[in-house]
Every structure is written in C-alpha cells, then in structure tokens.
Motif scaffolding. Structure first.
Motif, PDB file in Angstrom:
ATOM      1  N   ARG A   1       2.360   1.879  -3.437  1.00  0.00           N
ATOM      2  CA  ARG A   1       1.368   2.441  -4.356  1.00  0.00           C
ATOM      3  C   ARG A   1       1.124   3.919  -4.045  1.00  0.00           C
ATOM      4  O   ARG A   1       0.959   4.734  -4.956  1.00  0.00           O
ATOM      5  CB  ARG A   1       0.060   1.653  -4.279  1.00  0.00           C
ATOM      6  CG  ARG A   1       0.126   0.351  -5.037  1.00  0.00           C
ATOM      7  CD  ARG A   1      -1.239  -0.253  -5.236  1.00  0.00           C
ATOM      8  NE  ARG A   1      -1.880  -0.663  -4.003  1.00  0.00           N
ATOM      9  CZ  ARG A   1      -1.746  -1.847  -3.434  1.00  0.00           C
ATOM     10  NH1 ARG A   1      -0.982  -2.768  -3.990  1.00  0.00           N
ATOM     11  NH2 ARG A   1      -2.370  -2.128  -2.321  1.00  0.00           N
ATOM     12  N   TYR A   2       1.114   4.274  -2.756  1.00  0.00           N
ATOM     13  CA  TYR A   2       0.944   5.672  -2.360  1.00  0.00           C
ATOM     14  C   TYR A   2       2.083   6.524  -2.915  1.00  0.00           C
ATOM     15  O   TYR A   2       1.856   7.592  -3.493  1.00  0.00           O
ATOM     16  CB  TYR A   2       0.885   5.793  -0.832  1.00  0.00           C
ATOM     17  CG  TYR A   2       1.309   7.153  -0.323  1.00  0.00           C
ATOM     18  CD1 TYR A   2       0.499   8.271  -0.481  1.00  0.00           C
ATOM     19  CD2 TYR A   2       2.545   7.327   0.295  1.00  0.00           C
ATOM     20  CE1 TYR A   2       0.901   9.525  -0.041  1.00  0.00           C
ATOM     21  CE2 TYR A   2       2.953   8.565   0.740  1.00  0.00           C
ATOM     22  CZ  TYR A   2       2.135   9.661   0.567  1.00  0.00           C
ATOM     23  OH  TYR A   2       2.537  10.900   1.001  1.00  0.00           O
TER      24      TYR A   2
ATOM     25  N   ARG B   1       7.338   6.234   5.547  1.00  0.00           N
ATOM     26  CA  ARG B   1       6.509   5.050   5.813  1.00  0.00           C
ATOM     27  C   ARG B   1       5.850   5.157   7.189  1.00  0.00           C
ATOM     28  O   ARG B   1       4.680   4.841   7.350  1.00  0.00           O
ATOM     29  CB  ARG B   1       7.327   3.767   5.728  1.00  0.00           C
ATOM     30  CG  ARG B   1       6.459   2.529   5.937  1.00  0.00           C
ATOM     31  CD  ARG B   1       7.243   1.259   5.775  1.00  0.00           C
ATOM     32  NE  ARG B   1       7.662   1.011   4.422  1.00  0.00           N
ATOM     33  CZ  ARG B   1       6.923   0.395   3.508  1.00  0.00           C
ATOM     34  NH1 ARG B   1       5.726  -0.021   3.816  1.00  0.00           N
ATOM     35  NH2 ARG B   1       7.373   0.208   2.294  1.00  0.00           N
TER      36      ARG B   1
ATOM     37  N   PHE C   1       3.029   7.637   7.025  1.00  0.00           N
ATOM     38  CA  PHE C   1       1.942   7.057   6.244  1.00  0.00           C
ATOM     39  C   PHE C   1       1.149   6.041   7.074  1.00  0.00           C
ATOM     40  O   PHE C   1      -0.082   6.065   7.096  1.00  0.00           O
ATOM     41  CB  PHE C   1       2.505   6.385   4.984  1.00  0.00           C
ATOM     42  CG  PHE C   1       1.461   5.688   4.167  1.00  0.00           C
ATOM     43  CD1 PHE C   1       0.608   6.402   3.350  1.00  0.00           C
ATOM     44  CD2 PHE C   1       1.338   4.315   4.212  1.00  0.00           C
ATOM     45  CE1 PHE C   1      -0.351   5.765   2.589  1.00  0.00           C
ATOM     46  CE2 PHE C   1       0.384   3.664   3.454  1.00  0.00           C
ATOM     47  CZ  PHE C   1      -0.462   4.394   2.644  1.00  0.00           C
ATOM     48  N   GLU C   2       1.854   5.159   7.755  1.00  0.00           N
ATOM     49  CA  GLU C   2       1.177   4.138   8.565  1.00  0.00           C
ATOM     50  C   GLU C   2       0.406   4.787   9.720  1.00  0.00           C
ATOM     51  O   GLU C   2      -0.688   4.354  10.061  1.00  0.00           O
ATOM     52  CB  GLU C   2       2.174   3.115   9.100  1.00  0.00           C
ATOM     53  CG  GLU C   2       2.783   2.241   8.022  1.00  0.00           C
ATOM     54  CD  GLU C   2       1.765   1.383   7.277  1.00  0.00           C
ATOM     55  OE1 GLU C   2       0.665   1.111   7.800  1.00  0.00           O
ATOM     56  OE2 GLU C   2       2.072   0.986   6.139  1.00  0.00           O
TER      57      GLU C   2
ATOM     58  N   VAL D   1       0.831  -1.199   0.000  1.00  0.00           N
ATOM     59  CA  VAL D   1       0.000   0.000   0.000  1.00  0.00           C
ATOM     60  C   VAL D   1       0.870   1.255   0.000  1.00  0.00           C
ATOM     61  O   VAL D   1       0.588   2.210  -0.719  1.00  0.00           O
ATOM     62  CB  VAL D   1      -0.966   0.000   1.210  1.00  0.00           C
ATOM     63  CG1 VAL D   1      -1.746   1.296   1.294  1.00  0.00           C
ATOM     64  CG2 VAL D   1      -1.905  -1.178   1.129  1.00  0.00           C
ATOM     65  N   TYR D   2       1.922   1.255   0.784  1.00  0.00           N
ATOM     66  CA  TYR D   2       2.811   2.411   0.842  1.00  0.00           C
ATOM     67  C   TYR D   2       3.493   2.639  -0.513  1.00  0.00           C
ATOM     68  O   TYR D   2       3.598   3.763  -0.975  1.00  0.00           O
ATOM     69  CB  TYR D   2       3.868   2.245   1.938  1.00  0.00           C
ATOM     70  CG  TYR D   2       4.846   3.395   1.993  1.00  0.00           C
ATOM     71  CD1 TYR D   2       4.455   4.633   2.485  1.00  0.00           C
ATOM     72  CD2 TYR D   2       6.144   3.260   1.535  1.00  0.00           C
ATOM     73  CE1 TYR D   2       5.345   5.706   2.527  1.00  0.00           C
ATOM     74  CE2 TYR D   2       7.042   4.320   1.578  1.00  0.00           C
ATOM     75  CZ  TYR D   2       6.628   5.540   2.074  1.00  0.00           C
ATOM     76  OH  TYR D   2       7.510   6.600   2.111  1.00  0.00           O
TER      77      TYR D   2
ATOM     78  N   SER E   1      -0.909   7.801   9.730  1.00  0.00           N
ATOM     79  CA  SER E   1      -2.072   8.433   9.113  1.00  0.00           C
ATOM     80  C   SER E   1      -3.144   7.399   8.786  1.00  0.00           C
ATOM     81  O   SER E   1      -4.339   7.629   9.013  1.00  0.00           O
ATOM     82  CB  SER E   1      -1.626   9.158   7.843  1.00  0.00           C
ATOM     83  OG  SER E   1      -2.733   9.627   7.133  1.00  0.00           O
ATOM     84  N   ARG E   2      -2.714   6.268   8.267  1.00  0.00           N
ATOM     85  CA  ARG E   2      -3.643   5.174   7.936  1.00  0.00           C
ATOM     86  C   ARG E   2      -4.343   4.635   9.178  1.00  0.00           C
ATOM     87  O   ARG E   2      -5.552   4.404   9.179  1.00  0.00           O
ATOM     88  CB  ARG E   2      -2.837   4.059   7.279  1.00  0.00           C
ATOM     89  CG  ARG E   2      -3.455   3.468   6.097  1.00  0.00           C
ATOM     90  CD  ARG E   2      -2.482   2.518   5.453  1.00  0.00           C
ATOM     91  NE  ARG E   2      -3.215   1.292   5.243  1.00  0.00           N
ATOM     92  CZ  ARG E   2      -2.704   0.112   5.166  1.00  0.00           C
ATOM     93  NH1 ARG E   2      -1.416  -0.060   5.291  1.00  0.00           N
ATOM     94  NH2 ARG E   2      -3.442  -0.930   4.958  1.00  0.00           N
TER      95      ARG E   2
ATOM     96  N   HIS F   1       1.798   6.908  -6.691  1.00  0.00           N
ATOM     97  CA  HIS F   1       0.699   7.817  -7.028  1.00  0.00           C
ATOM     98  C   HIS F   1       1.094   9.268  -6.747  1.00  0.00           C
ATOM     99  O   HIS F   1       0.865  10.152  -7.583  1.00  0.00           O
ATOM    100  CB  HIS F   1      -0.555   7.452  -6.250  1.00  0.00           C
ATOM    101  CG  HIS F   1      -1.679   8.410  -6.456  1.00  0.00           C
ATOM    102  ND1 HIS F   1      -2.413   8.447  -7.621  1.00  0.00           N
ATOM    103  CD2 HIS F   1      -2.180   9.384  -5.659  1.00  0.00           C
ATOM    104  CE1 HIS F   1      -3.321   9.402  -7.525  1.00  0.00           C
ATOM    105  NE2 HIS F   1      -3.197   9.984  -6.341  1.00  0.00           N
ATOM    106  N   ALA F   2       1.683   9.500  -5.578  1.00  0.00           N
ATOM    107  CA  ALA F   2       2.088  10.867  -5.217  1.00  0.00           C
ATOM    108  C   ALA F   2       3.118  11.398  -6.208  1.00  0.00           C
ATOM    109  O   ALA F   2       3.040  12.559  -6.637  1.00  0.00           O
ATOM    110  CB  ALA F   2       2.649  10.887  -3.803  1.00  0.00           C
TER     111      ALA F   2
ATOM    112  N   VAL G   1       6.706  13.526  -0.002  1.00  0.00           N
ATOM    113  CA  VAL G   1       6.010  12.273   0.272  1.00  0.00           C
ATOM    114  C   VAL G   1       6.208  11.902   1.742  1.00  0.00           C
ATOM    115  O   VAL G   1       7.304  12.054   2.274  1.00  0.00           O
ATOM    116  CB  VAL G   1       6.559  11.148  -0.644  1.00  0.00           C
ATOM    117  CG1 VAL G   1       5.906   9.825  -0.339  1.00  0.00           C
ATOM    118  CG2 VAL G   1       6.359  11.519  -2.094  1.00  0.00           C
TER     119      VAL G   1
END
Length: 71
Positions: free
Chosen positions: A32-33, A49, A52-53, A29-30, A55-56, A36-37, A46
């Motif tokens: 892909r993030y 990790r 991101f985790e 998932v990270y 925030s998720r 995408h970014a 960006v």
C-alpha cells in the motif's frame, strides 16, 4: 459438478486466505505504501522493504502510544 465449478470456489478461498494472512502479518502495508508513493509522484524514490520496515519499527519505538513492547 464439473471441474470448473469446483476450481473457482477453491481459488476464491485460497485468494481470501492469502489476503487475510497478508493483512494480519502486515505484509500488505508495504504494498500500500508503494502504491500510494507511486500515485503521488511516479518518479519519487521509494524505500526498499527493509528501509520501510526499519522506519516503521523506529516510529513505533519512538511513540509509546503505539504499544511497542520489547518482550
């Protein structure tokens, strides 16, 4: 059967297993993030990790429809 004929299917199997485990664990998932970014804005900052985790996890905890459980 030659070594090349044996190694190629083995590499494919290892690749498939690695892909499956990464998808199942959520590790992909990270990646892909980030992809995408970068595709939307190559100069954008960006999240790491860890950020991101976090925030998720915060998003899942905030939305009861996501099925977050403490136990």
């Amino acid at each position: 059967m030659s070594t090349a004929h044996t190694v190629r299917p083995l590499r494919r199997a290892v690749h498939a297993i690695r892909w499956y485990v990464r998808e199942l664990s959520g590790e992909a998932v990270y990646d892909r993030y980030v992809a995408h970014a970068r595709s939307c804005d190559p100069d954008a900052e960006v999240m790491t990790r860890r950020e991101f985790e976090r925030s998720r996890t915060d998003a899942r905890e905030a939305d009861p429809r996501e099925g977050f459980r403490c136990c």
